[in-house]
Design an enzyme around this catalytic site. Structure first.
Site, mmCIF file in Angstrom:
data_model
loop_
_atom_site.group_PDB
_atom_site.id
_atom_site.type_symbol
_atom_site.label_atom_id
_atom_site.label_comp_id
_atom_site.label_asym_id
_atom_site.label_seq_id
_atom_site.Cartn_x
_atom_site.Cartn_y
_atom_site.Cartn_z
ATOM 1 N N HIS A 1 27.070 -24.058 20.553
ATOM 2 C CA HIS A 1 27.266 -23.664 22.297
ATOM 3 C C HIS A 1 28.639 -23.794 22.660
ATOM 4 O O HIS A 1 29.495 -24.523 21.819
ATOM 5 C CB HIS A 1 26.308 -24.887 22.808
ATOM 6 C CG HIS A 1 26.509 -26.167 22.743
ATOM 7 N ND1 HIS A 1 27.527 -26.750 23.737
ATOM 8 C CD2 HIS A 1 26.206 -26.988 21.891
ATOM 9 C CE1 HIS A 1 27.742 -28.120 23.122
ATOM 10 N NE2 HIS A 1 26.994 -28.276 22.215
ATOM 11 N N ASP B 1 29.655 -24.535 25.946
ATOM 12 C CA ASP B 1 29.829 -25.476 27.124
ATOM 13 C C ASP B 1 30.086 -26.756 26.501
ATOM 14 O O ASP B 1 29.821 -27.280 25.571
ATOM 15 C CB ASP B 1 28.639 -25.577 28.110
ATOM 16 C CG ASP B 1 27.362 -25.743 27.574
ATOM 17 O OD1 ASP B 1 27.245 -25.783 26.259
ATOM 18 O OD2 ASP B 1 26.710 -26.757 28.194
ATOM 19 N N ASP C 1 32.413 -31.356 19.641
ATOM 20 C CA ASP C 1 30.897 -30.835 20.492
ATOM 21 C C ASP C 1 31.160 -29.829 21.474
ATOM 22 O O ASP C 1 31.601 -30.087 22.601
ATOM 23 C CB ASP C 1 30.294 -31.870 21.064
ATOM 24 C CG ASP C 1 28.869 -31.742 21.438
ATOM 25 O OD1 ASP C 1 28.541 -30.739 21.340
ATOM 26 O OD2 ASP C 1 28.402 -32.594 22.372
ATOM 27 N N GLU D 1 23.782 -25.486 26.675
ATOM 28 C CA GLU D 1 23.264 -26.554 25.930
ATOM 29 C C GLU D 1 23.334 -27.903 26.592
ATOM 30 O O GLU D 1 22.461 -28.564 26.623
ATOM 31 C CB GLU D 1 23.793 -26.707 24.539
ATOM 32 C CG GLU D 1 22.852 -27.553 23.414
ATOM 33 C CD GLU D 1 23.503 -29.093 23.556
ATOM 34 O OE1 GLU D 1 22.549 -29.817 23.069
ATOM 35 O OE2 GLU D 1 24.490 -29.324 24.171
ATOM 36 N N GLU D 2 24.513 -28.363 27.217
ATOM 37 C CA GLU D 2 24.780 -29.590 27.722
ATOM 38 C C GLU D 2 23.953 -29.854 29.020
ATOM 39 O O GLU D 2 23.814 -31.243 29.273
ATOM 40 C CB GLU D 2 26.139 -29.923 28.003
ATOM 41 C CG GLU D 2 27.025 -29.661 26.849
ATOM 42 C CD GLU D 2 27.043 -30.766 25.669
ATOM 43 O OE1 GLU D 2 26.108 -31.613 25.931
ATOM 44 O OE2 GLU D 2 27.598 -31.084 24.835
ATOM 45 N N ASP E 1 21.861 -25.354 13.326
ATOM 46 C CA ASP E 1 22.581 -25.583 14.682
ATOM 47 C C ASP E 1 23.360 -26.908 14.581
ATOM 48 O O ASP E 1 23.303 -27.668 13.477
ATOM 49 C CB ASP E 1 21.493 -25.710 15.884
ATOM 50 C CG ASP E 1 22.071 -25.530 17.241
ATOM 51 O OD1 ASP E 1 23.373 -25.397 17.452
ATOM 52 O OD2 ASP E 1 21.220 -25.566 18.204
ATOM 53 N N HIS F 1 31.081 -37.118 23.673
ATOM 54 C CA HIS F 1 30.669 -36.955 24.970
ATOM 55 C C HIS F 1 31.637 -38.297 25.753
ATOM 56 O O HIS F 1 31.479 -38.454 27.077
ATOM 57 C CB HIS F 1 29.365 -37.461 25.332
ATOM 58 C CG HIS F 1 28.351 -36.159 24.988
ATOM 59 N ND1 HIS F 1 27.160 -36.146 25.573
ATOM 60 C CD2 HIS F 1 28.582 -35.070 24.414
ATOM 61 C CE1 HIS F 1 26.551 -35.045 25.215
ATOM 62 N NE2 HIS F 1 27.602 -34.377 24.428
#
Ligand SMILES: CCCCCCCC/C=C\CCCCCCCC(=O)N[C@@H](Cc1ccc(O)cc1)C(=O)O
Ligand SMILES: [Zn+2]
Ligand SMILES: [Zn+2]
Length: 530
Positions: A145, A147, A177, A212-213, A240, A489
């Site tokens: 992903h 985003d 990420d 995705e987030e 993934d 994150h």
């Protein structure tokens, strides 16, 4: 005389009985200790793992190309594709990212339709189809992903969208990420198709989601729909993001473990609320709504959900696989889990990351109550985010919550729009060609590591791809020391520059290896060849 003899006989019997009483347990204990020691001494990597190890290694990507690739990776990191919530995406950044991909990889985005086609899905997601010549080979899917989660800029020591390289690391939101995978897959794909000019036998797909987030409903979910509408029903495997190559994650294990997520915990948002009486704060009730809910939340934390660790758990295999790579003490423990499983399980519960693998987690994340300092509010609601262990159902979890709270005034309600059940367990043994293909590709790039299965503790876009394959794996070729977990994150997210080279290598090797499966047998070698 007779009395003396009888007394002697009794004494001897007593001695024998006493000897047996003490000696037998001691003997049994000694035999047990010996059996454990023998297990520990004799523990070794299983043959099928050993055979997957490459006989040689070396990076395929030469340095001048790597500098260019690094530049493109940094450029990707500079575009702030932040997802705040499903209705709040940074659309201008997404547009910029789309243009960036199209101009950075022109050969992937037009003019080579005999080899590759690209469809933009829901404006900002991408689905690439790389057509293989052998239609009898089942295709596979690589997913990632583009985003990223928001940043608390003032907490960062680096500009999160500058992609600063300090010699060893690149610091940026999305470095780990998951933009390394987006860029790594596309770099490998471009190299595979146009530099190495590989002839593709097995069709494969690359799906890159843009949300995705915040759920993946516009990205991965729609990519899955497009695939389905094109008549793609089955994938050989799906890969993934997920676990990574971890250091210092398993007690007693110094060697990096490449953990492959073979399952994924479920997801449940639960509200815990009370509807009571309001009033003047000068005459508060004995129990306010806020007090009742605080007590409920505090009980949920004090009495966590049950934990699971036995021979049928994936984590049991994780540790059995780790045994040959452990210190002697842990060899002893991990090769005798039948005896030490309770000790291990308790040790797992001590740290947040390992505890998350053995139980449903309970995270109070939001609390709503009150609107004025001198008004006792009649309602209070806490929101609990559960990550559901595959050995429980969501219903089990809710029932446990209600029992623990034990207060009929408190309503425990599941958000039925957002829950996800735990994913099925994908095959991970010697009989799974797909797992072995993945393990082989990992070991080619990370020969110093060992590969083990695990249960992914967070959710990924794989939830949308489950119907395509029973072989769904969650793994990214990045290194993570357990101490660096808070960067995920969090602040100062980073990736080692050399690791990015390995990322590109990994996806390239996976493409090469997947192209060969069933076309020719994997090269295996005997132990003494190495
Ligand atoms: C024995 C094993 C020890 C395990 C140690 C754990 C190490 C963890 C290592 C790597 C984890 C990397 C995880 C990256 C993927 C994170 C995916 C993610 O954050 N997904 C979101 C999706 C989501 C869910 C709900 C929403 O409202 C929005 C987004 C998540 O929160 O799950
Ligand atoms: Zn991610
Ligand atoms: Zn994330």
């Amino acid at each position: 005389m007779l009395a003396w003899l009888t007394a002697r006989g009794t004494k001897r019997r007593r001695w024998i009985a006493c000897g047996l009483g003490v000696g037998l347990p001691v003997l049994v204990l000694l035999a047990l200790v010996l059996a454990c020691l023998i297990n520990a001494w004799s523990v070794s990597e299983p043959d099928w793992h050993y055979q997957l190890r490459p006989s040689g290694s070396g990076h395929l990507i030469n340095d001048s190309l790597f500098e260019e690739r690094l530049g493109r990776f940094q450029a990707a990191l500079r575009i702030p594709t932040i997802s705040v919530d499903a209705r709040n995406l940074n659309e201008s950044a997404l547009e910029e990212f789309k243009n960036f991909l199209q101009t950075s990889f022109p050969r992937l985005h037009g003019g080579n339709e005999d080899k590759i086609t690209c469809e933009v899905v829901s404006n900002y997601s991408f689905l690439y189809e790389i057509k293989g010549s052998d239609e009898s080979l089942t295709p596979y899917l690589l997913a990632a992903h583009l985003d990223v989660v928001p940043v608390e800029e003032d907490k960062w020591n680096y500009d999160p969208f500058e992609a600063m390289k300090d010699g060893e690391y690149i610091y940026a939101r999305g470095a780990f990420d998951d933009k390394h995978a987006v860029m790594g897959i596309l770099e490998a794909l471009d190299y595979f198709l146009f530099t190495k000019n590989e002839s593709v036998k097995r069709t494969f797909y690359v799906g890159i989601g843009h949300d995705e987030e915040v759920s993946g409903r516009q990205g991965a979910a729609k990519i899955a729909e497009v695939l389905h509408n094109r008549g793609v029903k089955t994938m050989d495997f799906v890969l993934d993001e997920g676990f990574v190559v971890l250091t210092n994650a398993l007690p007693g294990v110094q060697v990096p473990v490449a953990l492959v997520g073979v399952s994924e915990k479920g997801y449940a948002e639960v509200s815990v609320s009370v509807d009571g009486v309001s009033g003047h704060s000068s005459m508060p009730p004995k129990e306010s709504a806020i007090g009742i809910i605080s007590k409920a939340v505090s009980r949920l934390e004090a009495y966590p959900q049950p934990h699971f660790f036995d021979s049928s758990s994936v984590e049991y295999t994780t540790l059995e696989t780790a045994a040959p790579h452990s210190s002697f003490l842990y060899k002893l423990i991990y090769s005798n889990l039948w005896l030490f499983k309770n000790i291990v399980s308790n040790q797992f519960l001590e740290s947040a990351s390992t505890a998350a693998t053995v139980r449903t987690t309970t995270a109070p994340t939001l609390f709503n109550a009150g609107y004025k300092i001198n008004v006792v509010p009649s309602t209070a609601t806490a929101y609990i985010n559960h990550r559901v262990h595959p050995k429980q159902t969501i219903e089990d979890v809710l029932e446990y919550d209600r029992e623990v709270i034990g207060d009929s005034r408190v309503n425990v309600t599941l958000n039925t729009d957002t829950y996800i059940r735990p994913h099925p367990i994908s095959p991970y043994g010697p009989d799974s060609p797909q797992y072995k293909l993945l393990a082989r590709s990992i070991l080619e790039v990370f020969p110093q590591s060992f590969v083990a299965p695990g249960t992914m503790i967070a959710t990924t876009d794989t939830k949308y791809y489950l119907n395509f394959s029973k072989n769904v794996y969650r793994f990214a070729p990045t290194f993570l020391d357990i101490e660096d977990m808070p960067r995920l994150h969090g602040h100062d997210e980073r990736i080692r520059v050399e690791n990015y080279r390995e990322v590109v290598d990994f996806f390239f090797r996976l493409m090469v290896n997947a192209n060969q499966v069933n076309a020719r047998p994997l090269h295996v070698h005997a132990r003494n060849e190495l």
